[in-house]
Scaffold this motif. Structure first.
Motif, PDB file in Angstrom:
ATOM      1  N   PRO A  76      81.195  77.370 137.621  1.00 26.63           N
ATOM      2  CA  PRO A  76      82.540  76.776 138.022  1.00 26.63           C
ATOM      3  C   PRO A  76      82.243  76.094 139.593  1.00 26.63           C
ATOM      4  O   PRO A  76      81.413  76.286 140.429  1.00 26.63           O
ATOM      5  CB  PRO A  76      83.610  78.341 138.481  1.00 26.63           C
ATOM      6  CG  PRO A  76      82.641  79.168 138.801  1.00 26.63           C
ATOM      7  CD  PRO A  76      81.656  79.213 137.872  1.00 26.63           C
ATOM      8  N   LYS A  77      84.127  75.385 140.050  1.00 23.18           N
ATOM      9  CA  LYS A  77      83.150  74.712 141.311  1.00 23.18           C
ATOM     10  C   LYS A  77      83.890  75.509 142.622  1.00 23.18           C
ATOM     11  O   LYS A  77      85.110  76.264 141.546  1.00 23.18           O
ATOM     12  CB  LYS A  77      83.879  73.202 140.892  1.00 23.18           C
ATOM     13  CG  LYS A  77      83.145  72.746 140.667  1.00 23.18           C
ATOM     14  CD  LYS A  77      83.426  71.195 140.252  1.00 23.18           C
ATOM     15  CE  LYS A  77      82.697  70.052 139.433  1.00 23.18           C
ATOM     16  NZ  LYS A  77      82.925  68.700 139.577  1.00 23.18           N
ATOM     17  N   TYR A  78      84.251  75.468 143.401  1.00 25.70           N
ATOM     18  CA  TYR A  78      84.521  76.416 144.436  1.00 25.70           C
ATOM     19  C   TYR A  78      85.574  75.212 146.019  1.00 25.70           C
ATOM     20  O   TYR A  78      85.198  74.225 145.923  1.00 25.70           O
ATOM     21  CB  TYR A  78      83.414  77.077 145.398  1.00 25.70           C
ATOM     22  CG  TYR A  78      82.727  78.076 144.409  1.00 25.70           C
ATOM     23  CD1 TYR A  78      83.501  78.933 143.629  1.00 25.70           C
ATOM     24  CD2 TYR A  78      81.269  77.262 143.957  1.00 25.70           C
ATOM     25  CE1 TYR A  78      82.614  79.796 142.357  1.00 25.70           C
ATOM     26  CE2 TYR A  78      81.036  78.469 142.737  1.00 25.70           C
ATOM     27  CZ  TYR A  78      81.136  79.404 142.680  1.00 25.70           C
ATOM     28  OH  TYR A  78      80.364  79.816 141.789  1.00 25.70           O
ATOM     29  N   SER A  79      86.660  76.674 146.113  1.00 25.17           N
ATOM     30  CA  SER A  79      86.938  75.994 147.414  1.00 25.17           C
ATOM     31  C   SER A  79      86.824  76.701 148.886  1.00 25.17           C
ATOM     32  O   SER A  79      85.511  77.090 148.346  1.00 25.17           O
ATOM     33  CB  SER A  79      88.342  75.625 147.102  1.00 25.17           C
ATOM     34  OG  SER A  79      88.305  77.025 147.249  1.00 25.17           O
ATOM     35  N   ALA A  80      86.317  75.711 149.432  1.00 25.00           N
ATOM     36  CA  ALA A  80      85.940  76.946 151.431  1.00 25.00           C
ATOM     37  C   ALA A  80      86.429  78.044 151.402  1.00 25.00           C
ATOM     38  O   ALA A  80      85.478  78.638 151.349  1.00 25.00           O
ATOM     39  CB  ALA A  80      86.789  75.373 152.376  1.00 25.00           C
ATOM     40  N   ARG A 121      80.579  86.557 145.707  1.00 29.75           N
ATOM     41  CA  ARG A 121      80.356  86.325 144.283  1.00 29.75           C
ATOM     42  C   ARG A 121      80.150  87.382 142.882  1.00 29.75           C
ATOM     43  O   ARG A 121      78.485  87.575 143.914  1.00 29.75           O
ATOM     44  CB  ARG A 121      79.651  85.270 145.086  1.00 29.75           C
ATOM     45  CG  ARG A 121      79.828  84.046 145.716  1.00 29.75           C
ATOM     46  CD  ARG A 121      79.088  83.483 146.518  1.00 29.75           C
ATOM     47  NE  ARG A 121      78.215  82.045 145.526  1.00 29.75           N
ATOM     48  CZ  ARG A 121      78.426  80.582 145.262  1.00 29.75           C
ATOM     49  NH1 ARG A 121      80.281  81.121 146.241  1.00 29.75           N
ATOM     50  NH2 ARG A 121      78.437  80.194 144.607  1.00 29.75           N
ATOM     51  N   VAL A 122      80.598  86.576 141.777  1.00 32.49           N
ATOM     52  CA  VAL A 122      80.439  88.395 140.850  1.00 32.49           C
ATOM     53  C   VAL A 122      79.254  87.167 139.755  1.00 32.49           C
ATOM     54  O   VAL A 122      80.404  86.573 139.350  1.00 32.49           O
ATOM     55  CB  VAL A 122      81.194  88.851 140.905  1.00 32.49           C
ATOM     56  CG1 VAL A 122      81.091  89.840 138.908  1.00 32.49           C
ATOM     57  CG2 VAL A 122      80.969  89.403 141.678  1.00 32.49           C
ATOM     58  N   LEU A 123      78.067  87.417 139.027  1.00 41.93           N
ATOM     59  CA  LEU A 123      77.737  86.222 137.595  1.00 41.93           C
ATOM     60  C   LEU A 123      77.651  87.059 136.791  1.00 41.93           C
ATOM     61  O   LEU A 123      77.589  88.245 136.435  1.00 41.93           O
ATOM     62  CB  LEU A 123      75.995  86.566 138.762  1.00 41.93           C
ATOM     63  CG  LEU A 123      75.440  85.363 136.927  1.00 41.93           C
ATOM     64  CD1 LEU A 123      76.292  84.281 136.928  1.00 41.93           C
ATOM     65  CD2 LEU A 123      74.072  85.036 137.079  1.00 41.93           C
ATOM     66  N   CYS A 179      84.222  84.798 139.991  1.00 43.23           N
ATOM     67  CA  CYS A 179      83.029  85.101 139.525  1.00 43.23           C
ATOM     68  C   CYS A 179      81.889  83.158 139.436  1.00 43.23           C
ATOM     69  O   CYS A 179      82.878  82.167 139.161  1.00 43.23           O
ATOM     70  CB  CYS A 179      84.485  84.250 137.904  1.00 43.23           C
ATOM     71  SG  CYS A 179      82.408  84.167 136.934  1.00 43.23           S
ATOM     72  N   CYS A 180      81.129  83.281 140.170  1.00 46.63           N
ATOM     73  CA  CYS A 180      80.181  82.414 140.648  1.00 46.63           C
ATOM     74  C   CYS A 180      79.751  82.058 139.081  1.00 46.63           C
ATOM     75  O   CYS A 180      78.604  80.609 139.180  1.00 46.63           O
ATOM     76  CB  CYS A 180      78.899  83.110 141.810  1.00 46.63           C
ATOM     77  SG  CYS A 180      78.512  83.985 141.044  1.00 46.63           S
ATOM     78  N   ILE A 196      69.226  83.968 134.316  1.00 49.24           N
ATOM     79  CA  ILE A 196      68.098  83.665 135.814  1.00 49.24           C
ATOM     80  C   ILE A 196      68.179  82.415 135.874  1.00 49.24           C
ATOM     81  O   ILE A 196      67.721  81.972 137.356  1.00 49.24           O
ATOM     82  CB  ILE A 196      66.309  83.701 135.181  1.00 49.24           C
ATOM     83  CG1 ILE A 196      66.616  85.421 134.305  1.00 49.24           C
ATOM     84  CG2 ILE A 196      65.976  83.813 135.668  1.00 49.24           C
ATOM     85  CD1 ILE A 196      66.368  86.731 135.485  1.00 49.24           C
ATOM     86  N   ASN A 197      68.378  81.294 135.030  1.00 45.67           N
ATOM     87  CA  ASN A 197      68.217  80.211 135.070  1.00 45.67           C
ATOM     88  C   ASN A 197      69.629  79.950 136.362  1.00 45.67           C
ATOM     89  O   ASN A 197      69.553  78.823 137.168  1.00 45.67           O
ATOM     90  CB  ASN A 197      68.442  79.501 134.253  1.00 45.67           C
ATOM     91  CG  ASN A 197      67.494  79.354 134.196  1.00 45.67           C
ATOM     92  OD1 ASN A 197      66.191  79.478 134.363  1.00 45.67           O
ATOM     93  ND2 ASN A 197      67.455  78.845 132.322  1.00 45.67           N
ATOM     94  N   LEU A 198      70.933  79.739 136.109  1.00 44.31           N
ATOM     95  CA  LEU A 198      71.684  80.275 136.999  1.00 44.31           C
ATOM     96  C   LEU A 198      71.497  80.965 138.316  1.00 44.31           C
ATOM     97  O   LEU A 198      72.884  80.549 139.612  1.00 44.31           O
ATOM     98  CB  LEU A 198      73.161  80.731 136.375  1.00 44.31           C
ATOM     99  CG  LEU A 198      73.730  80.388 135.288  1.00 44.31           C
ATOM    100  CD1 LEU A 198      74.989  81.004 135.162  1.00 44.31           C
ATOM    101  CD2 LEU A 198      74.563  78.665 136.465  1.00 44.31           C
ATOM    102  N   ILE A 199      70.764  81.805 138.624  1.00 38.76           N
ATOM    103  CA  ILE A 199      71.119  82.302 140.649  1.00 38.76           C
ATOM    104  C   ILE A 199      70.613  81.750 141.158  1.00 38.76           C
ATOM    105  O   ILE A 199      71.245  81.850 142.554  1.00 38.76           O
ATOM    106  CB  ILE A 199      70.009  83.748 140.114  1.00 38.76           C
ATOM    107  CG1 ILE A 199      70.965  84.883 139.051  1.00 38.76           C
ATOM    108  CG2 ILE A 199      69.724  84.190 141.524  1.00 38.76           C
ATOM    109  CD1 ILE A 199      70.303  86.266 139.337  1.00 38.76           C
ATOM    110  N   PRO A 200      69.691  80.501 141.462  1.00 38.64           N
ATOM    111  CA  PRO A 200      69.707  79.875 142.521  1.00 38.64           C
ATOM    112  C   PRO A 200      70.364  79.245 143.019  1.00 38.64           C
ATOM    113  O   PRO A 200      70.849  78.921 144.221  1.00 38.64           O
ATOM    114  CB  PRO A 200      68.326  79.177 142.131  1.00 38.64           C
ATOM    115  CG  PRO A 200      67.449  80.035 141.145  1.00 38.64           C
ATOM    116  CD  PRO A 200      69.176  80.685 140.071  1.00 38.64           C
ATOM    117  N   SER A 201      71.644  78.540 141.889  1.00 35.24           N
ATOM    118  CA  SER A 201      72.488  78.261 142.225  1.00 35.24           C
ATOM    119  C   SER A 201      73.737  78.667 142.783  1.00 35.24           C
ATOM    120  O   SER A 201      74.868  78.362 143.510  1.00 35.24           O
ATOM    121  CB  SER A 201      72.426  76.602 141.332  1.00 35.24           C
ATOM    122  OG  SER A 201      73.017  77.137 140.043  1.00 35.24           O
ATOM    123  N   ALA A 202      74.121  79.649 141.849  1.00 35.41           N
ATOM    124  CA  ALA A 202      74.919  80.523 141.661  1.00 35.41           C
ATOM    125  C   ALA A 202      74.965  81.486 143.212  1.00 35.41           C
ATOM    126  O   ALA A 202      76.028  82.218 143.696  1.00 35.41           O
ATOM    127  CB  ALA A 202      75.392  80.774 140.337  1.00 35.41           C
TER     128      ALA A 202
END
Length: 238
Positions: A6-10, A17-19, A43-44, A54-60
């Motif tokens: 998802p996208k986040y606000s400040a 952050r929980v994946l 939820c990140c 594994i693919n999400l972790i670098p950006s999340a």
């Protein structure tokens, strides 16, 4: 492959952050909703398989990975081991329906920071998440006490027991056999070929000195009943 971030606000960026890695869509949606409803958590990302995680972790950039054990592509224990190698600083909390008495210690040896049963209360899960985020370990009192006993005894299970002899994957398949599932049903549940399951069945029979499929099914059923009985006695004792 299902993976969402998802996208986040400040404001939300300041939350832990929980994946979420969960095979069942409805359970995954409920977990996303639960985490997102907390003032200190967000939820990140969420996915149904280890590859997506594994693919999400670098950006999340998760502060914690919440995962099940029955996952698409591979078993949760293998995912935990892989995660520990790739991202050793990201804590992992297991949330599963699997037998806590059999799997809690295994997930800890694989590198997880805790185990929470899906049979427990919602507050148990949230407390476990916050404990792990705070740098702690989350296990039920019963499992923690048992783990300490076994640590000093230098053995994770009773000598000669089925759990002691079988690998993580073999134990999972052994339990599914005990539930009366066929090789085809197990293969479908674990997302592997029937041939792979037959290979595992052969290995299990060899390790447990069983000769026929009937003996294996009966032994697995008795083992599962005994584990359930022990779990029930311990619940009543507490």
């Amino acid at each position: 492959m299902m993976a969402k971030m998802p996208k986040y606000s400040a404001e939300k960026l300041r939350k832990a952050r929980v994946l979420i890695v969960e095979d069942q869509p409805m359970m995954r949606e409920k977990l996303v909703e639960l985490i997102s409803s907390q003032s200190d958590l967000i939820c990140c990302g969420d996915t149904d398989n280890p590859g997506g995680a594994i693919n999400l972790i670098p950006s999340a950039k998760p502060n914690l990975v919440l995962t099940g054990l029955a996952l698409q592509e591979s078993h949760g224990l293998e995912f935990i081991k892989d995660l520990r190698m790739r991202y050793p600083r990201v804590p992992v909390l297991v949330f599963s329906m699997y037998d806590e008495s059999l799997y809690a210690e295994r997930v800890m040896r694989a590198g997880a920071n805790g185990f929470v049963s899906k049979h427990g209360a919602t507050d148990d899960l949230l407390c476990a998440i916050r404990r792990v985020l705070d740098g702690g370990i989350s296990l039920s009192e019963r499992v923690a006490a048992h783990a300490m006993q076994q640590f000093f005894a230098r053995s994770s299970f009773a000598p000669g027991s089925e759990a002691d002899q079988l690998s993580d994957r073999e134990l999972e398949i052994f339990e599914l056999i005990g539930q009366g599932r066929s090789s085809r049903q197990i293969a479908s549940a674990l997302h592997v070929s029937v041939k792979t399951i037959e290979t595992y069945r052969s290995r299990i029979k060899t390790k447990l000195n069983l000769e026929t499929a009937t003996e294996l099914a009966q032994h697995a059923s008795e083992f599962l009943q005994d584990a359930t009985s022990r779990r029930g006695r311990k619940r009543h004792a507490t």
